[in-house]
Design a protein around this motif. Structure first.
Motif, short mmCIF file in Angstrom:
data_model
loop_
_atom_site.label_atom_id
_atom_site.label_comp_id
_atom_site.label_asym_id
_atom_site.label_seq_id
_atom_site.Cartn_x
_atom_site.Cartn_y
_atom_site.Cartn_z
N LEU A 10 -0.14 3.80 -1.04
CA LEU A 10 1.00 3.45 -0.22
C LEU A 10 2.16 4.37 -0.51
O LEU A 10 2.36 4.74 -1.65
N SER A 11 2.91 4.68 0.52
CA SER A 11 4.17 5.35 0.22
C SER A 11 5.26 4.86 1.17
O SER A 11 4.98 4.37 2.26
N ILE A 12 6.48 4.97 0.70
CA ILE A 12 7.62 4.52 1.50
C ILE A 12 8.15 5.74 2.24
O ILE A 12 8.50 6.75 1.61
N THR A 13 8.22 5.64 3.56
CA THR A 13 8.69 6.80 4.31
C THR A 13 10.21 6.86 4.35
O THR A 13 10.80 7.90 4.17
N ASP A 14 10.85 5.71 4.61
CA ASP A 14 12.31 5.71 4.70
C ASP A 14 12.82 4.27 4.58
O ASP A 14 12.79 3.52 5.56
N LYS A 39 1.19 -14.36 -4.22
CA LYS A 39 0.19 -13.32 -4.54
C LYS A 39 0.64 -11.93 -4.09
O LYS A 39 -0.16 -11.00 -4.10
N SER A 40 1.89 -11.80 -3.68
CA SER A 40 2.31 -10.54 -3.06
C SER A 40 2.68 -9.48 -4.09
O SER A 40 3.40 -9.75 -5.05
N ALA A 41 2.21 -8.25 -3.83
CA ALA A 41 2.45 -7.13 -4.73
C ALA A 41 3.51 -6.18 -4.17
O ALA A 41 3.58 -5.02 -4.54
N ILE A 42 4.29 -6.67 -3.24
CA ILE A 42 5.34 -5.84 -2.64
C ILE A 42 6.57 -6.73 -2.42
O ILE A 42 6.44 -7.93 -2.14
N LEU A 43 7.74 -6.15 -2.63
CA LEU A 43 8.97 -6.94 -2.51
C LEU A 43 10.02 -6.15 -1.73
O LEU A 43 10.24 -4.97 -1.99
N VAL A 44 10.62 -6.82 -0.77
CA VAL A 44 11.75 -6.22 -0.06
C VAL A 44 13.00 -6.98 -0.48
O VAL A 44 13.06 -8.20 -0.36
N ILE A 119 -3.34 -2.83 -4.83
CA ILE A 119 -4.58 -2.03 -4.81
C ILE A 119 -4.56 -0.98 -3.70
O ILE A 119 -5.56 -0.37 -3.38
N HIS A 120 -3.39 -0.83 -3.09
CA HIS A 120 -3.20 0.21 -2.06
C HIS A 120 -4.21 0.07 -0.92
O HIS A 120 -4.76 1.07 -0.45
N CYS A 121 -4.45 -1.15 -0.52
CA CYS A 121 -5.42 -1.37 0.56
C CYS A 121 -4.81 -1.07 1.92
O CYS A 121 -5.52 -0.79 2.88
N GLY A 122 -3.47 -1.18 2.02
CA GLY A 122 -2.81 -0.84 3.28
C GLY A 122 -2.74 -1.97 4.30
O GLY A 122 -2.32 -1.76 5.44
N TYR A 123 -3.12 -3.17 3.90
CA TYR A 123 -3.05 -4.30 4.84
C TYR A 123 -1.61 -4.52 5.32
O TYR A 123 -1.36 -4.78 6.49
N CYS A 124 -0.65 -4.37 4.41
CA CYS A 124 0.76 -4.57 4.76
C CYS A 124 1.24 -3.57 5.81
O CYS A 124 2.08 -3.90 6.66
N VAL A 125 0.67 -2.36 5.76
CA VAL A 125 1.12 -1.30 6.66
C VAL A 125 0.95 -1.71 8.13
O VAL A 125 1.78 -1.41 8.97
N ARG A 126 -0.13 -2.46 8.39
CA ARG A 126 -0.39 -2.89 9.76
C ARG A 126 0.72 -3.75 10.34
O ARG A 126 0.83 -3.89 11.54
N TYR A 127 1.47 -4.40 9.47
CA TYR A 127 2.48 -5.35 9.96
C TYR A 127 3.89 -4.79 9.86
O TYR A 127 4.85 -5.47 10.18
N CYS A 128 4.02 -3.56 9.39
CA CYS A 128 5.36 -2.96 9.32
C CYS A 128 5.65 -2.31 10.67
O CYS A 128 5.21 -1.21 10.95
N TYR A 130 8.20 -1.01 11.73
CA TYR A 130 9.16 0.09 11.71
C TYR A 130 8.66 1.31 10.94
O TYR A 130 9.41 2.23 10.66
N ASN A 131 7.37 1.27 10.57
CA ASN A 131 6.74 2.39 9.87
C ASN A 131 7.51 2.81 8.61
O ASN A 131 7.66 4.00 8.33
N VAL A 132 7.98 1.82 7.89
CA VAL A 132 8.69 2.11 6.64
C VAL A 132 7.68 2.42 5.54
O VAL A 132 7.93 3.22 4.65
N ILE A 133 6.53 1.75 5.62
CA ILE A 133 5.48 2.03 4.64
C ILE A 133 4.28 2.66 5.35
O ILE A 133 4.02 2.36 6.52
N ARG A 134 3.62 3.53 4.68
CA ARG A 134 2.40 4.10 5.27
C ARG A 134 1.36 4.34 4.18
O ARG A 134 1.66 4.26 2.99
N LEU A 135 0.17 4.58 4.65
CA LEU A 135 -0.92 4.80 3.72
C LEU A 135 -1.28 6.28 3.73
O LEU A 135 -1.58 6.86 4.77
N GLU A 136 -1.19 6.89 2.56
CA GLU A 136 -1.56 8.32 2.45
C GLU A 136 -3.01 8.41 2.00
O GLU A 136 -3.41 7.70 1.10
N VAL A 137 -3.74 9.28 2.63
CA VAL A 137 -5.12 9.46 2.21
C VAL A 137 -5.19 10.67 1.30
O VAL A 137 -4.74 11.76 1.64
#
Lengths: 139, 585
Positions: A10-14, A39-44, A119-128, A130-137
């Motif tokens: 995962l990475s934060i774009t902006d 159970k959340s591994a991410i915090l805003v 675990i960097h699965c990227g499930y959260c990315v689908r629900y963002c 505003y594309n603040v988070i993305r998954l880098e391969v």
């Protein structure tokens, strides 16, 4: 969710674009089919009040992760291309990893008394939305 | 029905004795869902009938609902109390992180009783309430500062709500608000004063529990369906893009934008203060309530120089919405964006309800111009568009340096009864008028709606869809039906902006994986029952529909449907009165 031969992180774009909806946080717990946030591994959170803006706290997949270095039982195994994986059977719930992470990205499950590791699965990315988070391969 | 345990826990807090305890109230959530439905029952249980709104006997009830922290856009907290503004049932809803925090601290509702002898702030976690000495915070002039302090001395970054009152609440202004997460509010009907009377400066609630779900697979499926609807359909578009402030121009165009105390239905400077202009020139940030991707909260930035110090500036971040641009803009004849934004900022700092404050100042300005009150009363000249003096007048409303401001702090109903000018005191049932002069639907909606607010019935929307004027009875029927359905939404604490997403069909689907089995018809029936319960409680608290009055000004300034006829509205009130006294016993 990882496909073979691909390591993702995962990475934060902006974070300036983050609206603080916390959908990523809810998504993370929903992976297990539950509501809430335990159970959340991410915090805003805000940076000193909503009026000052928001920040996203999540594992940045360190290549040489401090959390793993302080784990007395080697329950945290270093992942290829960064980050760690948790072996729950080895974890004794000492909390060293939480204290070692300066960005605060190791969360705590007080019910299980064990860390929550992204675990960097990227499930959260689908629900963002505003594309603040993305998954880098990583290849 | 298998309701999740945590939701059924009600936290009781007795301020007088600094005690707290939890009771499991499964039966209430089984019968009334949550939110408004449950809060009505809790209020009825707790409150003696003939109490003063600012007495310790007036309880404050907060509730959340079964969908909170499980589905998006179900993140409102319902507050119920007796209103110091109307003297009857007060109901106010706020978003931010309040509902999610309450639910994830492990409660479905919180009942606050009694009063503290010294200022306090409450810190509420899972199974734990701390009564903290709030003496150091009492009297701080800026609610944003209070938020900043509480943020630093309490736990739960990112998973908490920080509710607080401002000076207005401490000084018991009848329309003072409670702020939460800086930009969201329990705005209307004076909850701030009720907390102030209990000496509560702030309430911090934090939690991040899990909520078990009965059918995990189905839950995720329904979630995705709702999520897609929110981000892909047009249902949330108006709130997502320009926001509620996109209403200013169309309302102005059709002649429905109350201007200068409704002496006019159009504002010649509407383009200066409309959502489109602010978006272009001042919009700086967008934020969202917890679990809502729409991000309807629009925040403008203004840069202000310090007059006494060259090259010193401050940047203020101010949230705006349609109602604020109306009440502190067109209603006061303020023709520039920065002027309106500064007034909004002052209202936020002081902890007031923006609509009531603007309408009170509009009444005061007209009363001053008509020599009903003089400079001896107002202390400063009140004139349309004079922002500097309005800023000072807002401070006077809070500090109440004389009899006039003490009365003005009680709202337009009280102040006009004392000085005269009731014919242009724009309130309904004691609550100041919202920003829609669209026709019979709006006005009758303000009269018969439980909160005397546009939110009860959306009569303004009915007006904008009507081609011909139906019979008064038909309008009343349509408004009651809308308000009844809204009882379902607000018992599930779904944001009313999301009413297009959460159709009866979707609600049935969303509840199912959580273990609820409702049919659409059962939900609608429940809505009507909750509506009846609410009217019954209002009557018990002394509400008399026969005493409902319409300020003359409403009949003088035309709407898009022309000049409204008194006879028509009287018929509507009579019909409504028969309906609820019949239904309510």
């Amino acid at each position: 969710m990882n496909r073979s031969n691909e390591i993702r992180r995962l990475s934060i774009t902006d974070s300036e674009k983050c609206v603080g909806c916390q959908l990523c946080m809810f998504a993370c717990s929903r992976r297990f089919g539950i509501g809430g946030l335990e159970k959340s591994a991410i915090l805003v959170r805000s940076v000193g009040g909503i009026e000052r803006g928001l920040t996203v706290v999540v594992c940045r997949a360190c290549l040489d992760p401090p959390c793993a270095k302080v784990c007395p039982t080697r329950a945290l195994r270093i992942r290829k291309y960064g980050g760690v994986l948790l072996d729950k059977s080895k974890c004794i719930g000492c909390g060293n990893c939480v204290r070692a992470c300066d960005i605060g990205a190791v969360f705590w499950d007080s019910g299980e008394n064990k860390p929550i590791i992204c675990i960097h699965c990227g499930y959260c990315v689908r629900y963002c939305h505003y594309n603040v988070i993305r998954l880098e391969v990583m290849k | 029905m298998s309701i999740e345990d945590q939701l059924t826990r009600i936290l009781y807090i007795d301020l007088s004795n600094k005690r707290y305890w939890v009771e499991y109230r499964r039966e209430l959530f089984e019968k009334w869902l949550g939110g408004v439905g449950v809060a009505l029952q809790l209020y009825r249980e707790e409150a003696p009938r003939n109490i003063h709104p600012l007495s310790p006997e007036n309880p404050v009830i907060f509730t959340v609902g079964p969908l909170t922290a499980l589905y998006p856009l179900a993140s409102k907290t319902i507050a119920l109390f007796k209103s110091p503004l109307t003297g009857n049932l007060g109901e106010s809803h706020a978003g931010g992180r309040s509902a999610v925090s309450i639910r994830l601290a492990g409660y479905g509702g919180i009942v606050i009783k009694g009063a503290s002898d010294i200022p306090v702030y409450l810190v509420i976690g899972s199974g734990r309430v701390e009564f903290k000495d709030g003496s150091a915070l009492w009297g701080i002039t800026n609610t944003i500062t209070v938020g900043r302090i509480l943020r630093e001395v309490t736990p739960g970054q990112g998973i908490r709500t920080i509710m607080r009152i401002g000076r207005a609440g401490e000084k018991l202004v009848a329309y003072s608000a409670v702020m939460t997460e800086t930009y969201r509010h329990f705005g209307r009907l004076g909850l701030g004063a009720v907390l102030g009377s209990k000496k509560i400066k702030g309430i911090v609630i934090y939690g991040k529990q899990s909520i078990p779900v009965r059918d995990k697979k189905k839950y995720r499926e329904v979630y995705d369906k709702i999520f897609r609807e929110i981000v892909e359909s047009d249902a949330m578009k108006r709130y997502h893009e320009i926001g509620t402030s996109m209403n200013i121009l169309p309302l102005n165009y059709i002649g429905a934008l109350p201007t200068r105390n409704l002496n006019s239905n159009r504002f010649e400077y509407a383009e200066n203060i409309c959502g489109e202009t602010i978006a272009e020139k001042r919009l700086a940030r967008r934020v969202a309530c917890s679990h809502c991707p729409t991000a309807c909260i629009h925040i403008a930035a203004i840069r202000e120089p310090y007059v006494d110090e060259p090259y010193f500036y401050k940047t203020l971040f101010i949230s705006y919405d349609h109602e604020l641009l109306y009440s502190l803009g067109s209603m006061l004849g303020v023709k520039d964006i920065d002027g309106v934004l500064k007034l909004i900022d002052m209202v936020e700092i002081m902890g007031l309800d923006a609509i009531s404050t603007g309408v009170c100042l509009a009444w005061a300005t007209e009363a001053y111009k008509r020599n009903i009150v003089t400079i001896e009363d107002t202390l400063i000249e009140l004139d349309w568009g004079n922002v500097e003096n309005y800023l000072q007048a807002i401070k006077y409303i809070v500090e109440q340096p004389n009899e006039f401001y003490r009365k003005l702090a009680q709202g337009t109903s009280i102040v006009s009864k004392h000085y005269g000018g009731e014919e242009f005191a724009l309130n309904f049932g004691g609550n100041e008028m919202p920003g829609y002069h669209t026709g019979y639907g709006a006005v009758i909606g303000y009269l018969i709606g439980s909160r005397h607010s546009h939110l009860d019935t959306a009569g303004y929307r009915l007006d904008q869809t009507l081609k011909d004027i139906p019979k008064p009875e038909e309008i009343v029927e349509a408004l009651i039906e809308e308000e009844s359905w809204r009882q379902v939404l607000t018992s599930l604490v779904i944001c009313l902006f999301a009413r297009g997403i959460y159709t009866p069909e979707i609600i049935v689907e969303a509840l199912e994986p959580l273990g609820y089995s409702y049919t659409q018809e059962e939900l609608k029936k429940l809505g009507r029952n909750i509506y009846t319960e609410k009217q019954k409680l209002k009557l018990e608290l002394g509400f008399k529909p026969s005493e409902l009055k319409v300020p003359r000004r409403i009949y003088e300034t035309p709407t898009p449907h022309g000049i409204l006829k008194e006879e028509y509205i009287e018929k509507a009130i009579k019909y409504y009165s028969r309906q609820i006294t019949g239904a309510g016993g």
